[in-house]
Design an enzyme around this catalytic site. Sequence first.
Site, short mmCIF file in Angstrom:
data_model
loop_
_atom_site.label_atom_id
_atom_site.label_comp_id
_atom_site.label_asym_id
_atom_site.label_seq_id
_atom_site.Cartn_x
_atom_site.Cartn_y
_atom_site.Cartn_z
N TYR A 33 0.92 -1.11 0.09
CA TYR A 33 -0.10 -0.03 -0.03
C TYR A 33 0.91 1.26 0.01
CZ TYR A 33 0.90 0.97 4.97
OH TYR A 33 1.45 1.08 6.31
N ARG A 52 7.90 4.36 -4.65
CA ARG A 52 8.09 3.27 -3.54
C ARG A 52 6.95 2.07 -3.85
NH1 ARG A 52 7.59 5.40 2.53
NH2 ARG A 52 5.32 5.51 1.66
N ARG A 100 -7.54 -20.35 -1.89
CA ARG A 100 -6.38 -20.10 -0.86
C ARG A 100 -5.40 -21.23 -1.00
NH1 ARG A 100 -5.15 -21.48 4.19
NH2 ARG A 100 -4.05 -19.48 5.36
N HIS A 102 -0.75 -21.02 0.20
CA HIS A 102 0.06 -19.84 0.56
C HIS A 102 1.07 -19.72 -0.60
CE1 HIS A 102 -1.08 -21.05 4.61
NE2 HIS A 102 0.00 -20.17 5.10
N LYS A 147 6.62 -1.86 2.06
CA LYS A 147 5.34 -1.36 2.45
C LYS A 147 4.13 -2.25 2.31
CE LYS A 147 3.21 3.13 3.14
NZ LYS A 147 3.32 3.20 4.80
N GLU A 180 11.76 2.68 14.59
CA GLU A 180 10.93 3.70 13.90
C GLU A 180 9.72 3.70 14.54
OE1 GLU A 180 9.63 2.97 9.91
OE2 GLU A 180 9.89 0.79 10.41
N LEU A 205 11.07 1.22 7.33
CA LEU A 205 10.72 1.81 5.92
C LEU A 205 11.34 3.11 5.70
CD1 LEU A 205 8.04 1.44 3.91
CD2 LEU A 205 7.08 3.25 5.19
N1 PDD Z 1 2.94 5.13 7.61
N2 PDD Z 1 7.26 3.97 8.85
C1 PDD Z 1 6.21 3.00 8.87
C2 PDD Z 1 6.37 1.83 9.84
C3 PDD Z 1 5.37 3.65 8.25
O1 PDD Z 1 4.06 2.71 8.13
C4 PDD Z 1 5.30 4.87 7.73
C5 PDD Z 1 3.95 5.69 7.00
C6 PDD Z 1 6.42 5.79 7.88
C7 PDD Z 1 6.68 6.98 7.11
O2 PDD Z 1 6.54 6.99 5.72
P1 PDD Z 1 5.96 8.14 4.97
O3 PDD Z 1 6.74 9.56 5.27
O4 PDD Z 1 6.47 7.81 3.44
O5 PDD Z 1 4.71 8.43 5.07
C8 PDD Z 1 7.68 5.19 8.68
C9 PDD Z 1 1.63 5.75 6.64
C10 PDD Z 1 1.58 7.11 6.81
C11 PDD Z 1 0.36 4.57 7.06
O6 PDD Z 1 0.70 3.53 7.23
O7 PDD Z 1 -0.86 5.04 7.40
#
Ligand code: PDD
Length: 287
Positions: A33, A52, A100, A102, A147, A180, A205
Amino acid sequence: MARYAYVNGRYVDHREARVHIEDRGYQLADGVYEVVGVRDGRLIDETLHIDRLDRSLRELRISWPVSRAALGFIIRELMRRNRLRDGLIYMQVTRGVARRDHAFPTLPVRPALVLTTKNTKRADADPGPGIAVKSHPDIRWGRCDIKTVALLPNVLAKQAARENGAYEAWLIDADGCVTEGASTNAWIVTADGELVTRQTDKGILAGITRQTLKSLCNVLQLKLVERPFSLGEAKLAQEAFITSATSFVTPVVKIDGETVNDGRVGPVARRLREEYVRFAAAGEPVT
Ligand code: PDD
């Protein structure tokens, strides 16, 4: 006003939007996503987000559901239909619908594409009073650079934070370092004025807001070091803050109940938020 979602080629009433029960995103979290911020009708860092998305898809060997140009059109059409001026665009691609198993489907399946929008209050240059964060063990997998929609550890960490009066969770690795946030990147400002954020590798991320802020730090000639920092170092920092498409730059004034410095928003986070909002406001308007 009706609110639309985009689901596999159709703009549908958000309340009626559905995916199949055998969508691999639903059953196996086999999908990726992106979240793109919108300010005053402008998409923030669209190209970097779509780059990304492309990387996430390639890492998981999911093909593009539509062309990149078509995705740009769908984003704009959904913004237009939902009269989105300030808020977010959420887009999700899963490997598609298949019986389904895996392993990847053996027959060709079309990846599933869903987009939604969310209206929010227009982001202000003023950072407000700052937020509290709560530490939580980082129990995620070894590819946090992708992501994916597999967010259960993030969900549990965020929930634990909220139950402890904190807005965000800071994830702590086996060395006691902050990797993070549950959905944000983490930053501190040390006693000698150095900005520190963890280096990007498979452990976090690579945030787009983080990347843009790095460029802004460069322009402002602020010293930035990308290295691990411990929870203890963060608690002794001058300032701390988080970045993401949803939070922009938001100061952290409390970590595990202890105030950061005097518990007030510091000058570096304040300045960086102002600069980031200025940057967001200067983007290309969507026509
Ligand atoms: N989240 N780290 C993680 C684990 C994240 O899920 C996100 C973003 C970030 C920051 O990334 P960016 O600056 O590209 O938004 C860092 C989004 C906003 C979400 O899951 O809603």
